[in-house]
Motif scaffolding. Structure first.
Motif, PDB file in Angstrom:
ATOM      1  N   MET A  58      16.630  67.435  75.391  1.00 33.20           N
ATOM      2  CA  MET A  58      17.336  67.942  76.569  1.00 33.20           C
ATOM      3  C   MET A  58      18.322  69.030  76.140  1.00 33.20           C
ATOM      4  O   MET A  58      18.965  68.935  75.099  1.00 33.20           O
ATOM      5  CB  MET A  58      18.100  66.801  77.266  1.00 33.20           C
ATOM      6  N   THR A  59      18.425  70.074  76.974  1.00 30.28           N
ATOM      7  CA  THR A  59      19.317  71.170  76.648  1.00 30.28           C
ATOM      8  C   THR A  59      20.758  70.822  77.003  1.00 30.28           C
ATOM      9  O   THR A  59      21.016  69.968  77.862  1.00 30.28           O
ATOM     10  CB  THR A  59      18.902  72.435  77.404  1.00 30.28           C
ATOM     11  N   ALA A  60      21.689  71.510  76.353  1.00 31.73           N
ATOM     12  CA  ALA A  60      23.104  71.297  76.638  1.00 31.73           C
ATOM     13  C   ALA A  60      23.420  71.792  78.044  1.00 31.73           C
ATOM     14  O   ALA A  60      22.809  72.747  78.532  1.00 31.73           O
ATOM     15  CB  ALA A  60      23.944  72.038  75.610  1.00 31.73           C
ATOM     16  N   ASP A  70      25.308  73.651  81.182  1.00 38.40           N
ATOM     17  CA  ASP A  70      26.036  74.902  81.326  1.00 38.40           C
ATOM     18  C   ASP A  70      27.531  74.626  81.154  1.00 38.40           C
ATOM     19  O   ASP A  70      28.071  73.703  81.773  1.00 38.40           O
ATOM     20  CB  ASP A  70      25.775  75.492  82.708  1.00 38.40           C
ATOM     21  N   ARG A  91      21.081  62.947  76.541  1.00 38.86           N
ATOM     22  CA  ARG A  91      20.933  64.122  75.678  1.00 38.86           C
ATOM     23  C   ARG A  91      21.312  63.812  74.237  1.00 38.86           C
ATOM     24  O   ARG A  91      20.589  64.152  73.292  1.00 38.86           O
ATOM     25  CB  ARG A  91      21.793  65.263  76.227  1.00 38.86           C
ATOM     26  N   ARG A 115      19.131  63.605  70.733  1.00 35.62           N
ATOM     27  CA  ARG A 115      19.521  64.389  69.557  1.00 35.62           C
ATOM     28  C   ARG A 115      19.707  63.483  68.337  1.00 35.62           C
ATOM     29  O   ARG A 115      19.354  63.852  67.215  1.00 35.62           O
ATOM     30  CB  ARG A 115      20.806  65.160  69.831  1.00 35.62           C
TER      31      ARG A 115
END
Length: 250
Positions: A1-3, A5, A209, A213
């Motif tokens: 999953m992306t960080a 905004d 997330r 990671r």
């Protein structure tokens, strides 16, 4: 999953019950008076500038400082109707203010990320007038805890999150750092930040997330971490950490 905004994340954190409560306490602790000059170091998208502008009144001024051009643009947009608010580029270690020019200074969740908190606090002291107050609010990520029957995975998750922060324990170090910089500590308040619903805990702590990671980094076993996350999501959720709010006087 992306960080997430950064602006959306800061807005979400400020909108939580815990975020609103500590921010009110933060403004109260600074004792901002009409006519004061207040600097908000690491002002982000201008989250707290309006409250400070209300406190200092039309005879005072609020200076928001940030090193991120996108944050500065958003802060200028949000505060465009506030003539007593100025937003300018700058670094916590090299503030664009004259020595002794500010009555109040605040830094909120910024020192955890800077290369050298000592340098930044010394710089805060420089820009304060004699008798001026500074307020610092920082988490202690080594107090992070997520309740679950699998204590080992909970601890492993917390250790992984703390390891992603440059100055993970700066909250507990604030008093010492202020004294070393020549400031007189006036108050120290530990604030328990507690999340009881999964959506908010996931949003602020990045449960899914950061779990992904940690698995990718080999810090958590995938099957065990997935089971841990499912149980946490089902609830009841108890997740949180300790925040330190420190005020000091020049």
């Amino acid at each position: 999953m992306t960080a997430p905004d950064p602006i959306a994340y800061l807005d979400a954190a400020a909108a939580t019950t815990a975020g609103q409560a500590y921010k009110r306490r933060f403004v109260d602790a600074l004792d901002v008076l009409p006519g004061h000059t207040v600097v908000d170091i690491g002002c982000g998208p201008g989250t707290d500038l309006a409250a400070l502008a209300d406190a200092t009144g039309t005879d005072g001024s609020v200076i928001g400082v940030d090193r991120d051009p996108r944050m500065l643009d958003e802060a200028r947009r949000r505060l465009a109707d506030r003539p007593n608010v100025v937003v300018c580029p700058g670094d916590a270690a090299d503030l664009p203010l004259a020595s002794g020019s500010a009555d109040r200074a605040r830094v909120d969740r910024v020192l955890q990320h800077v290369p050298d908190p000592t340098t930044s606090i010394t710089e805060i002291r420089r820009v304060l007038r004699p008798g001026g107050l500074c307020g610092m609010a920082e988490p202690d990520w080594h107090t992070l805890a997520v309740a679950d029957e699998d204590h080992e995975t909970s601890s492993g998750f917390a250790e992984f999150v703390a390891g992603q922060v440059r100055n993970a324990t700066v909250g507990r170090q604030l008093v010492r750092l202020c004294v070393d910089a020549g400031l007189r500590v006036r108050s120290v308040e530990p604030i328990a930040v507690l999340f009881r619903d999964f959506g908010t805990a996931d949003q602020i702590l990045g449960l899914r997330r950061n779990c992904a990671r940690a698995i990718q980094a080999g810090r958590l076993a995938e099957a065990r971490a997935d089971a841990w996350l499912r149980r946490v999501a089902r609830g009841p959720v108890v997740a949180g950490f300790t925040f330190y709010l420190v005020t000091a006087e020049k």
